[in-house]
Scaffold this active site. Structure first.
Site, mmCIF file in Angstrom:
data_model
loop_
_atom_site.group_PDB
_atom_site.id
_atom_site.type_symbol
_atom_site.label_atom_id
_atom_site.label_comp_id
_atom_site.label_asym_id
_atom_site.label_seq_id
_atom_site.Cartn_x
_atom_site.Cartn_y
_atom_site.Cartn_z
ATOM 1 N N GLY A 58 0.821 -1.206 0.000
ATOM 2 C CA GLY A 58 0.000 0.000 0.000
ATOM 3 C C GLY A 58 0.855 1.256 0.000
ATOM 4 O O GLY A 58 2.034 1.231 -0.393
ATOM 5 N N GLY B 30 2.387 3.050 2.299
ATOM 6 C CA GLY B 30 3.665 3.041 3.026
ATOM 7 C C GLY B 30 4.729 2.280 2.251
ATOM 8 O O GLY B 30 5.878 2.739 2.101
ATOM 9 N N ILE C 174 -7.016 -2.777 1.196
ATOM 10 C CA ILE C 174 -8.491 -2.789 1.295
ATOM 11 C C ILE C 174 -9.024 -1.362 1.424
ATOM 12 O O ILE C 174 -10.199 -1.131 1.236
ATOM 13 C CB ILE C 174 -8.989 -3.647 2.477
ATOM 14 C CG1 ILE C 174 -8.603 -3.032 3.823
ATOM 15 C CG2 ILE C 174 -8.500 -5.077 2.362
ATOM 16 C CD1 ILE C 174 -9.385 -3.623 4.987
ATOM 17 N N ASP C 175 -8.147 -0.412 1.742
ATOM 18 C CA ASP C 175 -8.606 0.976 1.927
ATOM 19 C C ASP C 175 -8.854 1.698 0.602
ATOM 20 O O ASP C 175 -9.535 2.711 0.568
ATOM 21 C CB ASP C 175 -7.572 1.772 2.735
ATOM 22 C CG ASP C 175 -7.484 1.288 4.171
ATOM 23 O OD1 ASP C 175 -8.378 0.538 4.594
ATOM 24 O OD2 ASP C 175 -6.518 1.654 4.862
ATOM 25 N N ARG D 191 -9.899 -8.281 6.063
ATOM 26 C CA ARG D 191 -8.684 -8.490 5.256
ATOM 27 C C ARG D 191 -8.422 -9.955 4.960
ATOM 28 O O ARG D 191 -7.484 -10.270 4.220
ATOM 29 C CB ARG D 191 -7.463 -7.938 6.019
ATOM 30 C CG ARG D 191 -7.414 -6.472 5.982
ATOM 31 C CD ARG D 191 -6.185 -5.792 6.472
ATOM 32 N NE ARG D 191 -5.165 -6.474 7.201
ATOM 33 C CZ ARG D 191 -4.291 -5.831 8.004
ATOM 34 N NH1 ARG D 191 -4.369 -4.530 8.154
ATOM 35 N NH2 ARG D 191 -3.355 -6.488 8.617
HETATM 36 O O1 F6P Z 1 -4.836 -2.279 5.213
HETATM 37 C C1 F6P Z 1 -5.109 -1.013 5.724
HETATM 38 C C2 F6P Z 1 -5.633 -1.149 7.106
HETATM 39 O O2 F6P Z 1 -6.607 -2.101 6.995
HETATM 40 C C3 F6P Z 1 -6.195 0.099 7.774
HETATM 41 O O3 F6P Z 1 -7.510 0.410 7.440
HETATM 42 C C4 F6P Z 1 -6.001 -0.217 9.221
HETATM 43 O O4 F6P Z 1 -5.980 0.905 10.039
HETATM 44 C C5 F6P Z 1 -4.696 -0.920 9.204
HETATM 45 O O5 F6P Z 1 -4.622 -1.603 7.970
HETATM 46 C C6 F6P Z 1 -4.482 -1.825 10.370
HETATM 47 O O6 F6P Z 1 -3.450 -2.707 10.112
HETATM 48 P P1 F6P Z 1 -2.424 -3.252 11.204
HETATM 49 O O7 F6P Z 1 -3.148 -3.403 12.490
HETATM 50 O O8 F6P Z 1 -1.973 -4.548 10.602
HETATM 51 O O9 F6P Z 1 -1.335 -2.237 11.311
#
Ligand code: F6P
Length: 342
Positions: free
Chosen positions: A102, A104, A126-127, A275
């Site tokens: 994503g 990052g 997924i965002d 997810r």
């Molecule tokens: O994939 C994005 C996301 O689902 C965000 O909506 C959510 O805040 C984050 O990942 C949480 O991911 P993790 O807890 O694995 O850091």
């Protein structure tokens, strides 16, 4: 040609479909593929496996998660580990690294590319908040899961004459909340793009009940923010990556509605279910198209690019275009979303 791949950041449906697609398309081009494990860390620690086309790879299309494992790496560690990363890739004679992730991950990939590492990006999340692409894979699957949950909450909410607050993922943007809320016929939808006023949320629900309705569904994105001074969010806490810890805003909103209105209110946080599991047909196809095109880009030497979906076409965008800003829900979609609420 030797292609290396890694998956980084939060997992989602379709990552394995991309891995499968790259391995199979590479075999077609006579290229070899190495997979680094556990995201960027595996690249630094030289944790890698050879990926060959065959039954194990072929079976990956339907499988959720990522067989390579995933993880995150802090920005400072990229600087600290640049030489190690370059040495590891050179020792393995890797020509191109394909980073699947994503916002990052793509920022990390851009930084490496700017510092002399040949990288191609494949956008996932997924965002659905990566700019320059109409869709990231994982999004459609998460929308399907969240919509199914909203559908199911209608029947229990109606039976008990309750308001159900459903919290879905979406740290910075409301694509998932908007689509699951619209598809599930939610009566209110709160997204990060529109700061919420709890007084207005209560008023809308109260109006609904006053008109004779007996239940309500409110979909809330985990990253919603209140209009300043209208809601006590508590002291923010941050994880080791500097991400704000999201502490169940849906439950807090449910508590306030329940306390202010004479209505039974419950909350449900969908969390990581969104997810997990097998990708939808749309995500399998998108992931596969991304994989084939990323492989082609590697063969053609188009490093520094990200595969994106624009309309019906898969194209190449620059890292700058993909990570310059987050793709938020536009006002026209917000207007369509709000038109049928209440
Ligand atoms: O994939 C994005 C996301 O689902 C965000 O909506 C959510 O805040 C984050 O990942 C949480 O991911 P993790 O807890 O694995 O850091």
């Amino acid at each position: 040609m030797h292609i290396a791949i890694l998956t980084s950041g939060g997992d989602c449906q379709g990552l394995n479909a991309v891995i499968r697609g790259i391995v199979r398309a590479s075999a077609d081009h006579g290229a070899t593929v190495t997979g680094y494990q556990d995201g960027w860390k595996g690249l630094v620690q030289d944790k890698k496996i050879s990926l060959h086309d065959g039954p194990d790879i072929d079976r990956l299309l339907l499988r959720g998660g990522t067989v390579l494992g995933t993880g995150r790496m802090k920005t400072a560690d990229f600087t600290r580990c640049l030489d190690v990363i370059k040495d590891n890739l050179a020792a393995a004679k890797v020509d191109v690294l394909i980073a699947i992730g994503g916002e990052g991950t793509l920022k990390g990939a851009k930084w490496l590319h700017d510092n002399g590492v040949p990288v191609i990006g494949v956008p996932k999340t997924i965002d659905n908040d990566v700019d320059s692409t109409d869709f990231t894979f994982g999004f459609d699957s998460a929308v399907a899961i969240a919509t199914d949950a909203v559908d199911r909450l209608h029947t229990t909410a109606e039976s008990h004459k309750r308001v159900m607050v459903v919290e879905v993922m979406g740290r910075h943007v409301g694509w998932l909340a908007m689509q699951a809320g619209m598809a599930g016929g939610a009566h209110d939808i709160l997204i990060p793009e529109v700061p919420f006023n709890i007084d207005e949320v209560c008023k809308r629900m109260s109006r609904r009940f006053a008109m004779g309705e007996t239940y309500g569904i409110i979909v809330v994105a985990e990253g919603v923010e209140p209009v300043e001074g209208t809601f006590d969010m508590g002291e923010p806490e941050y994880d080791s990556f500097g991400h704000r810890k999201l502490e169940g805003i849906g439950a807090k909103i449910a508590d306030i509605i329940g306390a202010r209105l004479d209505i039974d209110v419950r909350s449900t946080e969908l969390g990581y279910v969104q997810r997990g599991g097998t990708p939808t047909a749309f995500d399998r196809v998108l992931a596969t198209r991304y994989a084939v095109n990323a492989t082609r880009a590697a063969m053609n030497g188009n490093v520094g690019s990200v595969v994106v979906l624009r309309g019906e076409q898969i194209e190449l965008a620059s890292f700058e275009e993909a990570v310059g800003r987050l793709k938020t829900v536009p006002q026209s979609d917000i207007d369509s979303m709000t038109a049928l609420l209440g």
